[in-house]
Each structure stands twice: as C-alpha cells, then as structure tokens.
Design a protein around this motif. Structure first.
Motif, short mmCIF file in Angstrom:
data_model
loop_
_atom_site.label_atom_id
_atom_site.label_comp_id
_atom_site.label_asym_id
_atom_site.label_seq_id
_atom_site.Cartn_x
_atom_site.Cartn_y
_atom_site.Cartn_z
N SER A 176 31.94 84.50 53.26
CA SER A 176 31.18 85.50 52.50
C SER A 176 29.76 85.03 52.20
N ILE A 177 29.63 83.77 51.79
CA ILE A 177 28.31 83.24 51.41
C ILE A 177 27.40 83.13 52.62
N ASN A 178 27.92 82.68 53.76
CA ASN A 178 27.08 82.55 54.95
C ASN A 178 26.61 83.92 55.45
N ILE A 179 27.49 84.91 55.39
CA ILE A 179 27.07 86.26 55.78
C ILE A 179 26.04 86.78 54.78
N GLY A 180 26.31 86.55 53.49
CA GLY A 180 25.37 86.98 52.46
C GLY A 180 24.02 86.31 52.59
N PHE A 181 24.02 85.02 52.93
CA PHE A 181 22.77 84.26 53.10
C PHE A 181 21.98 84.82 54.27
N ALA A 182 22.70 85.15 55.36
CA ALA A 182 22.04 85.73 56.53
C ALA A 182 21.43 87.09 56.19
N VAL A 183 22.21 87.92 55.50
CA VAL A 183 21.74 89.26 55.12
C VAL A 183 20.51 89.16 54.23
#
Length: 197
Positions: free
Chosen positions: A124-131
């Motif tokens: 979740s955090i890696n996707i959120g960081f990318a977004v």
C-alpha cells in the motif's frame, strides 16, 4: 505503536528504493552528483525528510529528501530529466509488485498475521508513494516529468512559481482533498499492476 511498527518497514523501503532509483538512473546517464553526495544508497537514513516521513506515517502520502541531480551532465537534458524523474516511481511500483508475490507466497506457506500486515502495508505504501510523487505539482516528480516535455520558453514560469507547489500540497493534505488529485493516478497504477500480475 503497533500501527507504526507495521508501517515502518514499508515506509523505509519506499523511501530508500525511490531515491536510490533517481540517483542510480542519473548516474547511468552521466551525472555522479548523487554518488558524490553519498545519496546513491539504499540506507533510508540518508534519504529521510522529517516532515515527509511524518506524513507517510500519518497519511501514507509523503516525500523523502530529494536526491541532488545536475541535468546539465546528461547528454540529452530532456530525456535525462524525464528518465530520472520517473525512475523513483517505477522503482516503487516494481517493489510493490515484488511484495505482492512475496505476500502470496507467505500467505500460502507461512500465513503469520503480523507478517501479512507488514507486507500488505508495504504494498500500500509503495503504491501510495508512487501515486503521490506522480502528482503534477512542484516539486514532486510528476511536475518534473511535465517540465521535461514543456517547451523551453515555459521553463521560466515553472521555476518562477515552483515554490507555490509546496503550499498547494500542504493545503490539499490538511483539507483532506489530496484524493481528488491522487485517485485517478491511483486507479491507473492499480490497473497497470493488475495487468502485470
């Protein structure tokens, strides 16, 4: 405290791989600024921005200390800026995909609740960081991607108003309106990951 311990590994991984990605691609393209400043590293302590780190813990949207880049050292400044700007985001997406595979394996052969929670949080955090970093607001990566394709005559206006971006980001987060901008990007990345998987 439990939530903090669950999210901490994902946050540290997201920050480290993102900034390392910027620095490594810049290094490949001929800019050794990040390496000379000690930022070509996977050590999260070299990349943490205190406020951005706090926002990652609280809202799962945040930022790290920018890796120094000298685009003048690229053979093609536009292409170099584009590749370096998008590198961190790509690294976060790749790490999220790796974590998804690890989660599937762990769920099948280990299935430990605490470990499940840590891996899901990392995804979740890696996707959120990318977004978050793809938002087209200075000084985030999304704005630099746009800068790399803008005509040179418009670069002046980008740098003139770049400082306003930080104010906009803070206001969006404080008013809980960051999702208005981030959700469309999140949907695209989720669809991309689903296609890859």
């Amino acid at each position: 405290m439990i939530d903090f311990l669950i999210t901490l590994p994902g946050i540290l991984m997201a920050i480290s791989i993102h900034e390392f990605g910027h620095g490594y691609v810049a290094y490949i393209l001929g800019d050794d600024t990040a390496k000379k400043s000690g930022r070509l590293s996977l050590n999260p302590l070299k990349h943490i921005d205190p406020i951005g780190f706090l926002m990652l813990i609280i809202a799962h949207f945040g930022w790290a200390k920018p890796v120094p880049i000298n685009s003048n050292k690229f053979k093609n400044e536009r292409i170099g800026l584009f590749l370096v700007s998008i590198a961190g985001v790509v690294c976060n997406i790749i790490l999220a995909i790796i974590c998804i595979y690890v989660y599937k394996y762990e769920l099948r052969y280990v299935n430990m609740y605490a470990l499940n929670s840590i891996i899901l949080s990392a995804i979740s955090i890696n996707i959120g960081f990318a977004v978050f970093n793809l938002l087209p607001i200075p000084p985030l990566d999304g704005s630099k991607i746009i800068l790399s394709i803008l005509p040179n005559k418009l670069h002046y206006y980008y740098f003139k108003y770049e400082h306003i971006g930080s104010i906009i980001l803070v206001m969006l987060m404080l008013t809980d309106n960051i999702g208005i901008v981030a959700n469309p990007i999140y949907s695209v990345i989720k669809k991309l990951i689903n296609i890859i998987l």
